[in-house]
Scaffold this active site. Structure first.
Site, PDB file in Angstrom:
ATOM      1  N   ASP A  99      27.058  28.307  29.998  1.00 36.07           N
ATOM      2  CA  ASP A  99      27.118  26.887  30.331  1.00 36.07           C
ATOM      3  C   ASP A  99      27.104  26.724  31.859  1.00 36.07           C
ATOM      4  OD1 ASP A  99      28.225  24.181  28.607  1.00 36.07           O
ATOM      5  OD2 ASP A  99      28.325  24.120  30.801  1.00 36.07           O
ATOM      6  N   ILE A 100      26.341  25.739  32.329  1.00 39.38           N
ATOM      7  CA  ILE A 100      26.197  25.532  33.776  1.00 39.38           C
ATOM      8  C   ILE A 100      27.484  24.977  34.389  1.00 39.38           C
ATOM      9  CG2 ILE A 100      25.339  23.142  33.779  1.00 39.38           C
ATOM     10  CD1 ILE A 100      23.061  24.190  35.652  1.00 39.38           C
ATOM     11  N   ASN A 109      29.822  19.446  19.409  1.00 40.05           N
ATOM     12  CA  ASN A 109      30.052  18.026  19.633  1.00 40.05           C
ATOM     13  C   ASN A 109      28.904  17.238  19.004  1.00 40.05           C
ATOM     14  OD1 ASN A 109      32.355  18.566  21.215  1.00 40.05           O
ATOM     15  ND2 ASN A 109      31.103  18.872  23.032  1.00 40.05           N
ATOM     16  N   GLY A 145      31.528  13.292  21.848  1.00 40.69           N
ATOM     17  CA  GLY A 145      31.384  13.760  23.226  1.00 40.69           C
ATOM     18  C   GLY A 145      30.095  14.522  23.484  1.00 40.69           C
ATOM     19  N   GLN A 146      29.085  14.318  22.643  1.00 41.51           N
ATOM     20  CA  GLN A 146      27.820  15.035  22.846  1.00 41.51           C
ATOM     21  C   GLN A 146      27.060  14.425  24.025  1.00 41.51           C
ATOM     22  OE1 GLN A 146      25.334  15.307  19.343  1.00 41.51           O
ATOM     23  NE2 GLN A 146      23.870  16.681  20.357  1.00 41.51           N
ATOM     24  N   HIS A 179      23.874  22.380  19.699  1.00 40.17           N
ATOM     25  CA  HIS A 179      24.338  23.598  20.360  1.00 40.17           C
ATOM     26  C   HIS A 179      25.777  23.865  19.981  1.00 40.17           C
ATOM     27  CE1 HIS A 179      24.911  20.140  23.046  1.00 40.17           C
ATOM     28  NE2 HIS A 179      26.019  20.735  23.465  1.00 40.17           N
ATOM     29  N   LEU A 180      26.098  25.146  19.935  1.00 44.33           N
ATOM     30  CA  LEU A 180      27.444  25.625  19.608  1.00 44.33           C
ATOM     31  C   LEU A 180      28.078  26.164  20.884  1.00 44.33           C
ATOM     32  CD1 LEU A 180      29.678  26.595  17.619  1.00 44.33           C
ATOM     33  CD2 LEU A 180      28.253  28.609  17.170  1.00 44.33           C
ATOM     34  N   HIS A 181      29.181  25.534  21.303  1.00 42.39           N
ATOM     35  CA  HIS A 181      29.932  26.028  22.463  1.00 42.39           C
ATOM     36  C   HIS A 181      30.813  27.200  22.028  1.00 42.39           C
ATOM     37  CE1 HIS A 181      29.589  22.436  25.262  1.00 42.39           C
ATOM     38  NE2 HIS A 181      29.270  21.860  24.123  1.00 42.39           N
TER      39      HIS A 181
HETATM   40  P1  AMP Z   1      27.783  18.578  24.942  1.00 46.19           P
HETATM   41  O1  AMP Z   1      28.758  17.613  25.550  1.00 46.19           O
HETATM   42  O2  AMP Z   1      28.346  19.280  23.720  1.00 46.19           O
HETATM   43  O3  AMP Z   1      26.439  17.947  24.668  1.00 46.19           O
HETATM   44  O4  AMP Z   1      27.624  19.725  26.006  1.00 46.19           O
HETATM   45  C1  AMP Z   1      26.484  19.924  26.782  1.00 46.19           C
HETATM   46  C2  AMP Z   1      26.756  21.118  27.640  1.00 46.19           C
HETATM   47  O5  AMP Z   1      25.538  21.557  28.199  1.00 46.19           O
HETATM   48  C3  AMP Z   1      27.721  20.852  28.803  1.00 46.19           C
HETATM   49  O6  AMP Z   1      28.843  21.744  28.704  1.00 46.19           O
HETATM   50  C4  AMP Z   1      26.872  21.137  30.044  1.00 46.19           C
HETATM   51  O7  AMP Z   1      27.600  21.729  31.096  1.00 46.19           O
HETATM   52  C5  AMP Z   1      25.795  22.048  29.489  1.00 46.19           C
HETATM   53  N1  AMP Z   1      24.534  22.052  30.226  1.00 46.19           N
HETATM   54  C6  AMP Z   1      23.808  20.974  30.604  1.00 46.19           C
HETATM   55  N2  AMP Z   1      22.695  21.369  31.249  1.00 46.19           N
HETATM   56  C7  AMP Z   1      22.720  22.724  31.273  1.00 46.19           C
HETATM   57  C8  AMP Z   1      21.850  23.721  31.792  1.00 46.19           C
HETATM   58  N3  AMP Z   1      20.711  23.406  32.440  1.00 46.19           N
HETATM   59  N4  AMP Z   1      22.190  25.021  31.642  1.00 46.19           N
HETATM   60  C9  AMP Z   1      23.337  25.347  31.013  1.00 46.19           C
HETATM   61  N5  AMP Z   1      24.193  24.459  30.476  1.00 46.19           N
HETATM   62  C10 AMP Z   1      23.894  23.157  30.609  1.00 46.19           C
END
Ligand code: AMP
Ligand code: ZN
Length: 123
Positions: free
Chosen positions: A30-31, A96, A102-103, A109-111
Protein backbone atom coordinates in the site's frame (compact mmCIF):
# COMPACT_ATOMS: atom_id res chain seq x y z
CA UNK A 1 -11.43 -0.03 -17.02
CA UNK A 2 -9.12 2.54 -18.57
CA UNK A 3 -9.38 5.06 -15.73
CA UNK A 4 -8.96 2.58 -12.85
CA UNK A 5 -5.71 2.93 -10.89
CA UNK A 6 -5.56 -0.74 -9.88
CA UNK A 7 -6.21 -1.90 -13.47
CA UNK A 8 -3.30 0.34 -14.45
CA UNK A 9 -1.08 -1.19 -11.76
CA UNK A 10 -2.09 -4.70 -12.90
CA UNK A 11 -1.24 -3.73 -16.50
CA UNK A 12 2.10 -2.20 -15.36
CA UNK A 13 1.07 1.16 -16.74
CA UNK A 14 1.92 2.70 -13.38
CA UNK A 15 4.53 1.35 -10.96
CA UNK A 16 3.96 -0.44 -7.69
CA UNK A 17 6.08 -2.20 -5.07
CA UNK A 18 4.97 -5.62 -6.17
CA UNK A 19 5.01 -8.66 -3.90
CA UNK A 20 3.33 -11.30 -6.01
CA UNK A 21 1.74 -11.82 -9.42
CA UNK A 22 0.08 -14.64 -11.31
CA UNK A 23 -2.52 -14.84 -14.08
CA UNK A 24 -5.37 -13.91 -11.74
CA UNK A 25 -4.08 -11.61 -9.02
CA UNK A 26 -1.41 -9.08 -8.15
CA UNK A 27 -0.22 -8.05 -4.68
CA UNK A 28 1.67 -4.86 -3.86
CA UNK A 29 2.54 -2.67 -0.89
CA UNK A 30 0.00 0.00 0.00
CA UNK A 31 1.31 3.46 -0.93
CA UNK A 32 0.04 4.87 2.40
CA UNK A 33 0.68 2.08 4.92
CA UNK A 34 -1.29 2.01 8.17
CA UNK A 35 1.15 -0.38 9.84
CA UNK A 36 4.65 -1.86 9.37
CA UNK A 37 3.13 -4.42 6.98
CA UNK A 38 0.34 -3.23 4.70
CA UNK A 39 -0.20 -4.72 1.30
CA UNK A 40 -3.13 -5.19 -1.07
CA UNK A 41 -4.21 -8.29 -2.97
CA UNK A 42 -6.02 -7.29 -6.15
CA UNK A 43 -7.72 -9.42 -8.81
CA UNK A 44 -6.54 -8.54 -12.32
CA UNK A 45 -10.14 -8.65 -13.46
CA UNK A 46 -11.93 -5.37 -12.78
CA UNK A 47 -14.56 -6.07 -10.12
CA UNK A 48 -15.61 -2.73 -8.62
CA UNK A 49 -16.68 -3.89 -5.15
CA UNK A 50 -17.24 -7.06 -3.14
CA UNK A 51 -20.94 -6.47 -3.77
CA UNK A 52 -20.30 -6.99 -7.48
CA UNK A 53 -18.82 -10.45 -6.87
CA UNK A 54 -21.02 -13.49 -7.50
CA UNK A 55 -20.72 -17.29 -7.49
CA UNK A 56 -18.41 -17.18 -10.51
CA UNK A 57 -15.86 -15.31 -8.37
CA UNK A 58 -15.83 -17.76 -5.44
CA UNK A 59 -12.60 -19.43 -6.53
CA UNK A 60 -10.88 -16.10 -7.08
CA UNK A 61 -11.93 -14.78 -3.66
CA UNK A 62 -10.77 -17.99 -2.00
CA UNK A 63 -7.44 -17.71 -3.76
CA UNK A 64 -7.06 -14.14 -2.46
CA UNK A 65 -7.67 -15.27 1.13
CA UNK A 66 -5.19 -18.14 0.95
CA UNK A 67 -2.64 -15.82 -0.64
CA UNK A 68 -3.16 -13.33 2.22
CA UNK A 69 -1.99 -15.96 4.69
CA UNK A 70 0.99 -16.99 2.59
CA UNK A 71 2.19 -13.44 1.89
CA UNK A 72 1.65 -12.38 5.52
CA UNK A 73 4.03 -15.16 6.55
CA UNK A 74 6.54 -14.01 3.94
CA UNK A 75 6.24 -10.43 5.23
CA UNK A 76 7.00 -11.55 8.77
CA UNK A 77 3.63 -11.28 10.48
CA UNK A 78 2.49 -14.88 10.53
CA UNK A 79 0.14 -16.04 13.23
CA UNK A 80 2.00 -18.69 15.20
CA UNK A 81 1.24 -21.27 17.85
CA UNK A 82 4.38 -21.54 19.92
CA UNK A 83 5.89 -24.66 21.46
CA UNK A 84 4.98 -23.43 24.97
CA UNK A 85 1.31 -23.26 23.99
CA UNK A 86 1.31 -19.48 23.54
CA UNK A 87 0.29 -17.62 20.41
CA UNK A 88 1.87 -14.64 18.65
CA UNK A 89 1.84 -12.61 15.46
CA UNK A 90 -1.14 -12.13 13.18
CA UNK A 91 -2.65 -9.47 10.97
CA UNK A 92 -5.87 -7.84 9.83
CA UNK A 93 -7.35 -8.85 6.46
CA UNK A 94 -10.21 -6.68 5.28
CA UNK A 95 -12.20 -5.53 2.30
CA UNK A 96 -13.84 -2.10 2.37
CA UNK A 97 -17.07 -1.90 0.39
CA UNK A 98 -18.83 1.27 -0.73
CA UNK A 99 -18.98 4.71 0.89
CA UNK A 100 -20.12 3.41 4.27
CA UNK A 101 -17.37 0.79 4.18
CA UNK A 102 -14.72 3.44 3.56
CA UNK A 103 -13.85 2.24 0.05
CA UNK A 104 -11.73 4.77 -1.86
CA UNK A 105 -10.55 2.75 -4.86
CA UNK A 106 -13.42 1.10 -6.72
CA UNK A 107 -11.54 -2.01 -7.81
CA UNK A 108 -11.95 -4.88 -5.34
CA UNK A 109 -8.94 -5.35 -3.07
CA UNK A 110 -8.05 -7.20 0.11
CA UNK A 111 -5.97 -5.28 2.66
CA UNK A 112 -3.49 -7.25 4.75
CA UNK A 113 -2.27 -5.17 7.69
CA UNK A 114 0.26 -6.52 10.17
CA UNK A 115 3.03 -5.73 12.58
CA UNK A 116 2.60 -5.13 16.29
CA UNK A 117 -1.06 -4.34 17.03
CA UNK A 118 -1.59 -2.35 13.80
CA UNK A 119 -5.17 -1.52 14.75
CA UNK A 120 -3.84 0.46 17.74
CA UNK A 121 -1.26 2.33 15.62
CA UNK A 122 2.31 1.25 14.92
CA UNK A 123 3.88 0.78 18.35
P1 AMP B 1 -9.81 1.47 0.20
O1 AMP B 1 -10.18 2.58 1.14
O2 AMP B 1 -10.12 0.10 0.78
O3 AMP B 1 -10.41 1.66 -1.17
O4 AMP B 1 -8.24 1.51 0.11
C1 AMP B 1 -7.53 1.93 -1.00
C2 AMP B 1 -6.08 1.79 -0.67
O5 AMP B 1 -5.33 1.90 -1.85
C3 AMP B 1 -5.55 2.86 0.30
O6 AMP B 1 -5.00 2.22 1.46
C4 AMP B 1 -4.48 3.58 -0.51
O7 AMP B 1 -3.38 3.99 0.26
C5 AMP B 1 -4.12 2.54 -1.56
N1 AMP B 1 -3.58 3.07 -2.80
C6 AMP B 1 -4.10 4.05 -3.57
N2 AMP B 1 -3.33 4.25 -4.66
C7 AMP B 1 -2.30 3.37 -4.57
C8 AMP B 1 -1.17 3.09 -5.39
N3 AMP B 1 -0.93 3.76 -6.53
N4 AMP B 1 -0.31 2.12 -4.99
C9 AMP B 1 -0.54 1.46 -3.84
N5 AMP B 1 -1.59 1.66 -3.03
C10 AMP B 1 -2.47 2.61 -3.39
ZN1 ZN C 1 -9.92 -1.79 -12.15
Amino acid sequence: MSDCIFCKIAAKQIPSKMLYEDDDVIAFHDINPHAPVHFLIVPKQHIATLSDADDTHAGLLGKMMVLASRLAKEQGCAYERNADGGISGGYKSLINTGPDGGQEVYHLHLHVIGGAHPWRGAR
